[in-house]
Design a protein around this motif. Structure first.
Motif, PDB file in Angstrom:
ATOM      1  N   GLY A  86       0.815  -1.221   0.159  1.00 47.55           N
ATOM      2  CA  GLY A  86      -0.020  -0.041   0.023  1.00 47.55           C
ATOM      3  C   GLY A  86       0.793   1.292  -0.112  1.00 47.55           C
ATOM      4  N   ASP A  87       1.833   1.402   0.838  1.00 47.12           N
ATOM      5  CA  ASP A  87       2.922   2.336   0.789  1.00 47.12           C
ATOM      6  C   ASP A  87       3.489   2.610  -0.687  1.00 47.12           C
ATOM      7  N   ARG A  88       3.849   1.583  -1.056  1.00 49.25           N
ATOM      8  CA  ARG A  88       4.422   1.739  -2.434  1.00 49.25           C
ATOM      9  C   ARG A  88       3.568   2.112  -3.590  1.00 49.25           C
ATOM     10  N   LEU A  89       2.302   1.769  -3.312  1.00 50.94           N
ATOM     11  CA  LEU A  89       1.342   1.967  -4.330  1.00 50.94           C
ATOM     12  C   LEU A  89       1.101   3.729  -4.368  1.00 50.94           C
ATOM     13  N   SER A  90       1.056   4.066  -3.043  1.00 51.01           N
ATOM     14  CA  SER A  90       0.653   5.400  -2.619  1.00 51.01           C
ATOM     15  C   SER A  90       2.060   6.265  -3.355  1.00 51.01           C
ATOM     16  N   ARG A  91       3.141   5.917  -3.183  1.00 50.32           N
ATOM     17  CA  ARG A  91       4.288   6.454  -3.742  1.00 50.32           C
ATOM     18  C   ARG A  91       4.368   6.418  -5.107  1.00 50.32           C
ATOM     19  N   ILE A  92       3.860   5.348  -5.654  1.00 48.96           N
ATOM     20  CA  ILE A  92       3.792   5.196  -7.192  1.00 48.96           C
ATOM     21  C   ILE A  92       2.597   6.290  -7.718  1.00 48.96           C
ATOM     22  N   ARG A  93       1.603   6.278  -7.086  1.00 50.81           N
ATOM     23  CA  ARG A  93       0.689   7.360  -7.365  1.00 50.81           C
ATOM     24  C   ARG A  93       1.065   8.745  -7.449  1.00 50.81           C
ATOM     25  N   GLU A  94       1.867   9.059  -6.377  1.00 54.18           N
ATOM     26  CA  GLU A  94       2.428  10.515  -6.414  1.00 54.18           C
ATOM     27  C   GLU A  94       3.324  10.800  -7.453  1.00 54.18           C
ATOM     28  N   LEU A  95       3.997   9.682  -7.652  1.00 55.52           N
ATOM     29  CA  LEU A  95       5.121   9.857  -8.841  1.00 55.52           C
ATOM     30  C   LEU A  95       4.459  10.075 -10.221  1.00 55.52           C
ATOM     31  N   ALA A  96       3.178   9.411 -10.540  1.00 57.95           N
ATOM     32  CA  ALA A  96       2.368   9.472 -11.550  1.00 57.95           C
ATOM     33  C   ALA A  96       1.601  10.803 -11.533  1.00 57.95           C
ATOM     34  N   VAL A  97       1.331  11.320 -10.719  1.00 65.24           N
ATOM     35  CA  VAL A  97       0.677  13.069 -10.624  1.00 65.24           C
ATOM     36  C   VAL A  97       1.933  13.853 -10.975  1.00 65.24           C
ATOM     37  N   GLN A  98       2.986  13.692 -10.491  1.00 64.56           N
ATOM     38  CA  GLN A  98       4.024  14.425 -10.611  1.00 64.56           C
ATOM     39  C   GLN A  98       4.501  14.398 -12.116  1.00 64.56           C
ATOM     40  N   ALA A  99       4.768  13.213 -12.465  1.00 68.00           N
ATOM     41  CA  ALA A  99       5.115  12.952 -13.990  1.00 68.00           C
ATOM     42  C   ALA A  99       4.035  13.538 -15.054  1.00 68.00           C
ATOM     43  N   SER A 100       2.682  13.602 -14.552  1.00 74.82           N
ATOM     44  CA  SER A 100       1.701  14.107 -15.530  1.00 74.82           C
ATOM     45  C   SER A 100       1.759  15.690 -15.558  1.00 74.82           C
ATOM     46  N   ASN A 101       2.435  16.395 -14.700  1.00 69.10           N
ATOM     47  CA  ASN A 101       2.643  17.575 -14.815  1.00 69.10           C
ATOM     48  C   ASN A 101       3.083  18.017 -16.072  1.00 69.10           C
ATOM     49  N   ASP A 102       2.583  19.112 -16.744  1.00 70.27           N
ATOM     50  CA  ASP A 102       3.415  19.758 -18.000  1.00 70.27           C
ATOM     51  C   ASP A 102       4.576  20.320 -17.670  1.00 70.27           C
ATOM     52  N   THR A 103       4.739  20.770 -16.419  1.00 70.48           N
ATOM     53  CA  THR A 103       6.136  21.640 -16.201  1.00 70.48           C
ATOM     54  C   THR A 103       7.405  20.703 -16.016  1.00 70.48           C
ATOM     55  N   GLN A 104       7.151  19.225 -16.130  1.00 70.36           N
ATOM     56  CA  GLN A 104       8.467  18.244 -16.157  1.00 70.36           C
ATOM     57  C   GLN A 104       9.043  18.351 -17.217  1.00 70.36           C
ATOM     58  N   SER A 105      10.552  18.328 -17.102  1.00 65.48           N
ATOM     59  CA  SER A 105      11.205  18.416 -18.208  1.00 65.48           C
ATOM     60  C   SER A 105      11.335  16.931 -18.456  1.00 65.48           C
ATOM     61  N   GLU A 106      12.391  16.366 -19.585  1.00 68.69           N
ATOM     62  CA  GLU A 106      12.626  14.956 -20.059  1.00 68.69           C
ATOM     63  C   GLU A 106      13.536  14.593 -19.014  1.00 68.69           C
ATOM     64  N   GLU A 107      14.352  15.570 -18.493  1.00 68.76           N
ATOM     65  CA  GLU A 107      15.535  14.830 -17.371  1.00 68.76           C
ATOM     66  C   GLU A 107      14.621  14.340 -16.173  1.00 68.76           C
ATOM     67  N   SER A 108      13.794  15.310 -15.660  1.00 67.70           N
ATOM     68  CA  SER A 108      13.197  14.955 -14.415  1.00 67.70           C
ATOM     69  C   SER A 108      12.161  13.906 -14.623  1.00 67.70           C
ATOM     70  N   ARG A 109      11.464  13.815 -15.818  1.00 72.49           N
ATOM     71  CA  ARG A 109      10.690  12.682 -16.003  1.00 72.49           C
ATOM     72  C   ARG A 109      11.402  11.383 -16.006  1.00 72.49           C
ATOM     73  N   SER A 110      12.680  11.436 -16.575  1.00 72.69           N
ATOM     74  CA  SER A 110      13.588  10.324 -16.656  1.00 72.69           C
ATOM     75  C   SER A 110      13.736  10.014 -15.106  1.00 72.69           C
ATOM     76  N   ALA A 111      14.149  10.586 -14.296  1.00 69.95           N
ATOM     77  CA  ALA A 111      14.324  10.359 -12.881  1.00 69.95           C
ATOM     78  C   ALA A 111      13.128   9.888 -12.410  1.00 69.95           C
ATOM     79  N   ILE A 112      12.054  10.432 -12.551  1.00 72.88           N
ATOM     80  CA  ILE A 112      10.828   9.455 -11.982  1.00 72.88           C
ATOM     81  C   ILE A 112      10.773   8.141 -12.551  1.00 72.88           C
ATOM     82  N   VAL A 113      11.003   8.076 -13.828  1.00 72.90           N
ATOM     83  CA  VAL A 113      10.624   6.704 -14.446  1.00 72.90           C
ATOM     84  C   VAL A 113      11.858   5.669 -13.700  1.00 72.90           C
TER      85      VAL A 113
END
Length: 401
Positions: A86-113
């Motif tokens: 459950g904790d990991r899924l919560s963190r993954i969902r947070e990362l998904a919301v972050q990654a979906s933000n249009d302000t993310q650069s290719e580098e920051s999105r790569s770090a999220i991946v």
């Protein structure tokens, strides 16, 4: 008439009495040393029979206690694993919301991946948790080998769907750990009832932002598609391609039919589709993999950016269902642990009652036994003195007198 007793007969009679006193004394001494009044079944046939039955009942309680202890251990480990999932899924969902933000650069999105890949591997490791005794928690009855493996097509489940039940009290059994097929592989997509998903071949910039019910009772569970003409209009078609609704598309305005609604932003191109279908089962690992694919997708054109955002929407919605599913499984697990705790109290009370009854049947009354020992010792000493006196008497003694 006179009764004649031979010297030999008198000797044998006294000797038998002496041996009887010694036997009684020895028996009492053995009772005191063993703290048991039942040295053999003949001492109290009824009591001995009841004691044997109570011994069997006590052994059954011990077996139930052992079963409950082992089961409690495994269920607690499953609870810990589910909490981590459950904790990991919560963190993954947070990362998904972050990654979906249009302000993310290719580098920051790569770090999220990169972090998403680590979380993915961590989920598989948790799904392969064992109980420390060589048995895997989520393998069903096939729990001697790791139930999950990663292959080219994703994560495969190698266990079965069997969930053992363990006896923890008379006529009371509790289910063992949940098979991985139920915990990780069968999670509903979308909102749990239906899922709205953009067509894979869409060329426009329309992005799904919301979906839900306007009237749940009007939903018939069918498969539908919203087709856009690129000129501001849309049609809703059923599985047989029959048109059931039409209208003019306005970004941000919900499209409603059959008790459901779907809201989009952006402009769809001619031929773009949104599929609205009943929710299906999807494994948690596929949901995370789809998110990784969406976060890694190219965004060079407006259509690619829209496809990525639709991928994020689908993944975030599916992750919400996965989190709810783990929570529900956790609740079921808590109910089982509660049952184990309740039966432990019942077994304790039953064990005390059995031991008390067995004590009444078997345990020695020390005060009574000590008093009896003193009396038997006195009787033995008297018998010994009498035996010596009689043994020393003869007819010649009488004649000498």
């Amino acid at each position: 008439m006179s009764l004649r007793i031979s010297t030999q007969g008198q000797y044998a009679q006294n000797l038998a009495a002496l041996l009887q006193r010694q036997s009684e004394l020895a028996r009492t001494q053995l009772q005191l040393s063993s703290n048991s009044r039942l040295l053999r079944a003949a001492d109290d046939p009824v009591g001995a029979g009841v004691a044997v039955l109570l011994d069997h009942a006590s052994a059954e309680l011990e077996r139930y206690a052992t079963n409950a202890s082992t089961l409690n251990h495994r269920l607690n480990l499953e609870e810990a694993a589910l909490t981590s999932v459950g904790d990991r899924l919560s963190r993954i969902r947070e990362l998904a919301v972050q990654a979906s933000n249009d302000t993310q650069s290719e580098e920051s999105r790569s770090a999220i991946v990169a972090e998403l890949r680590e979380q993915y591997a961590g989920l598989v490791a948790l799904a392969n948790s064992d109980d420390g005794m060589g048995r895997y928690l989520f393998g069903g009855s096939q729990d001697r080998s790791a139930p999950f493996s990663i292959g080219a097509g994703g994560v495969s489940y190698n266990g079965d769907q069997v969930q053992r039940r363990v006896d923890i009290a008379a006529e009371t059994s509790v289910a063992d750990t949940d098979p991985g097929s139920e915990v990780f592989m069968r999670v509903r997509t979308g909102n749990g009832t239906f899922a709205a998903r953009a067509g894979s071949g869409n060329a426009g910039t329309a992005v799904i932002t919301d979906s839900g019910f306007t009237n749940p009772s009007a939903w018939d569970g069918g498969s539908y598609r919203i087709a856009f003409d690129g000129a501001g209009g849309y049609q809703v078609l059923d599985a047989a391609s029959a048109v059931i609704a039409t209208g003019s598309y306005t970004p941000g305005t919900a499209i409603s039919f059959r008790g459901v609604q779907v809201t989009l932003n952006g402009q769809p191109a001619a031929g773009d589709l949104v599929n609205v279908q009943p929710a299906v089962n999807q494994d948690i690992f596929a949901t995370v993999r789809n998110l990784i694919d969406a976060a890694s997708a190219p965004t060079g054109t407006p259509a690619q950016k829209a496809a990525q955002r639709n991928g994020f929407y689908a993944a975030i919605e599916d992750l919400g269902q996965a989190g709810n599913h783990i929570t529900d499984t956790h609740a079921s697990l808590g109910a089982r642990l509660s049952t184990i705790g309740a039966t432990a109290d019942e077994r304790s009370a039953q064990s005390i009652a059995l031991k008390s009854t067995l004590s009444d049947l078997r345990d020695l009354d020390y005060a009574e036994a000590a008093s009896r020992l003193s009396m038997q010792l006195t009787a033995l000493q008297a018998a010994q003195a009498a035996f010596l006196r009689v043994q020393g008497s003869s007819l010649f003694d009488a004649l000498r007198g």
